[in-house]
Design an enzyme around this catalytic site. Structure first.
Site, PDB file in Angstrom:
ATOM      1  N   HIS A 157       0.798  -1.208   0.066  1.00 48.35           N
ATOM      2  CA  HIS A 157      -0.095  -0.044   0.085  1.00 48.35           C
ATOM      3  C   HIS A 157       0.685   1.273  -0.174  1.00 48.35           C
ATOM      4  CE1 HIS A 157      -2.737   3.041   1.256  1.00 48.35           C
ATOM      5  NE2 HIS A 157      -3.881   2.176   0.501  1.00 48.35           N
TER       6      HIS A 157
ATOM      7  N   GLU B 127      -4.456   1.156  -7.312  1.00 48.83           N
ATOM      8  CA  GLU B 127      -4.586   2.119  -6.583  1.00 48.83           C
ATOM      9  C   GLU B 127      -3.612   3.527  -6.733  1.00 48.83           C
ATOM     10  OE1 GLU B 127      -6.761   1.079  -2.645  1.00 48.83           O
ATOM     11  OE2 GLU B 127      -4.848   1.663  -2.068  1.00 48.83           O
TER      12      GLU B 127
HETATM   13  O1  13P Z   1      -6.194   3.104   0.088  1.00 46.08           O
HETATM   14  C1  13P Z   1      -7.279   2.924  -0.065  1.00 46.08           C
HETATM   15  C2  13P Z   1      -8.037   1.455   0.218  1.00 46.08           C
HETATM   16  O2  13P Z   1      -6.861   0.632   0.703  1.00 46.08           O
HETATM   17  C3  13P Z   1      -8.278   3.909  -0.491  1.00 46.08           C
HETATM   18  O3  13P Z   1      -8.726   4.673   0.655  1.00 46.08           O
HETATM   19  P1  13P Z   1      -9.769   5.826   0.374  1.00 46.08           P
HETATM   20  O4  13P Z   1     -10.848   5.144  -0.498  1.00 46.08           O
HETATM   21  O5  13P Z   1     -10.016   6.173   1.786  1.00 46.08           O
HETATM   22  O6  13P Z   1      -9.135   6.879  -0.315  1.00 46.08           O
END
Ligand code: 13P
Length: 253
Positions: free
Chosen positions: A104, A171
């Site tokens: 992450h 992401e």
């Molecule tokens: O990093 C995320 C999921 O692990 C996304 O977080 P948010 O949806 O709060 O931006």
């Protein structure tokens, strides 16, 4: 091989937002929702939740029988030994985890994790029978084709030499914690490229591509089937928002 009919996958990481009791109340509501909603009871959607470490065991208990899987937000690179503060894959598997999140952006940015550590954590998850939720995505906003190129290259690098099904969470780092997700065009371009790359890797058969970064209701129907699901953060704190996403899936099913 494409898998357009695979169930939609909805994952939630609670990060460190909730206290313990709040986590348990939330998990109770998620269990009730998954137990009664036609999209989850029919198997059209699958869910997983990643609570903080101390909540994994009680949350697994609350979710038992609901079909919602549980996982961890992190995993040690090693399986046992002198690694103070770490939690190893064998323990995670033993307490019922099915998933372990790796890579992450917050762990990269705040805790200095780089590709070597992320690849080792991915290997640790696979070695212990856990599905890695491998987070990938460009740091700064780029045009969709460039973002796709960089993200596929990153995924390829991190999975080099590994075998097993993975959940790749696209992401884009600039869309995490933002008011809005990336655009549907951006997401479908990158997730489509990831899907195409994974489909050409028989050693990762059964893998899934999901999108995270300010994801919430109203998004998935615009980015499926390139994205096979969502990785939710803040916008899953209200269980009614998860229900809205399931309702949207019911409408398009
Ligand atoms: O990093 C995320 C999921 O692990 C996304 O977080 P948010 O949806 O709060 O931006």
């Amino acid at each position: 091989m494409t898998t357009p009919d695979a169930p939609v996958l909805l994952g939630v990481s609670l990060k460190m937002y909730f206290g313990h009791r709040q986590t348990l109340r939330w998990a109770e509501q998620v269990a009730a929702l998954a137990t009664r909603h036609p999209v989850t009871t029919s198997g059209a959607a699958r869910m997983f939740v990643l609570p903080a470490f101390p909540a994994i065991v009680p949350v697994a208990g609350l979710l038992a029988g609901s079909g919602v899987a549980v996982g961890a937000q992190d995993i040690a690179t090693e399986d046992s030994g002198p690694y103070t503060g770490e939690v190893g894959g064998p323990s995670l598997a033993e307490i019922g985890c099915r998933y372990a999140e790796v890579g992450h952006a917050e762990r990269r940015r705040l805790y200095g994790e780089g590709d070597t550590v992320v690849a080792a954590k991915t290997a640790a998850a696979l070695r212990n029978g856990l599905t890695p939720v491998l987070c990938v995505g460009e740091r700064d906003e780029a045009d969709p084709a460039e973002a796709a190129r960089r993200t596929v290259a990153e995924t390829q690098r991190l999975l080099h030499g590994l075998t097993g099904p993975v959940t790749v969470a696209y992401e884009p780092q600039w869309a995490i914690g933002a008011p809005e997700p990336a655009s549907a065009t951006h997401i479908t371009t990158v997730c489509g490229a990831l899907r195409q790359w994974l489909d050409a890797q028989p050693q990762h058969a059964g893998s899934t591509v999901i999108y995270g970064g300010s994801a919430g209701p109203g998004l998935l129907t615009r980015i499926a089937p390139a994205a096979g699901g969502l990785f939710l953060g803040r916008f899953a704190h209200e269980v009614t928002a998860i229900e809205r996403i399931l309702d949207e899936l019911a409408e398009v099913a």
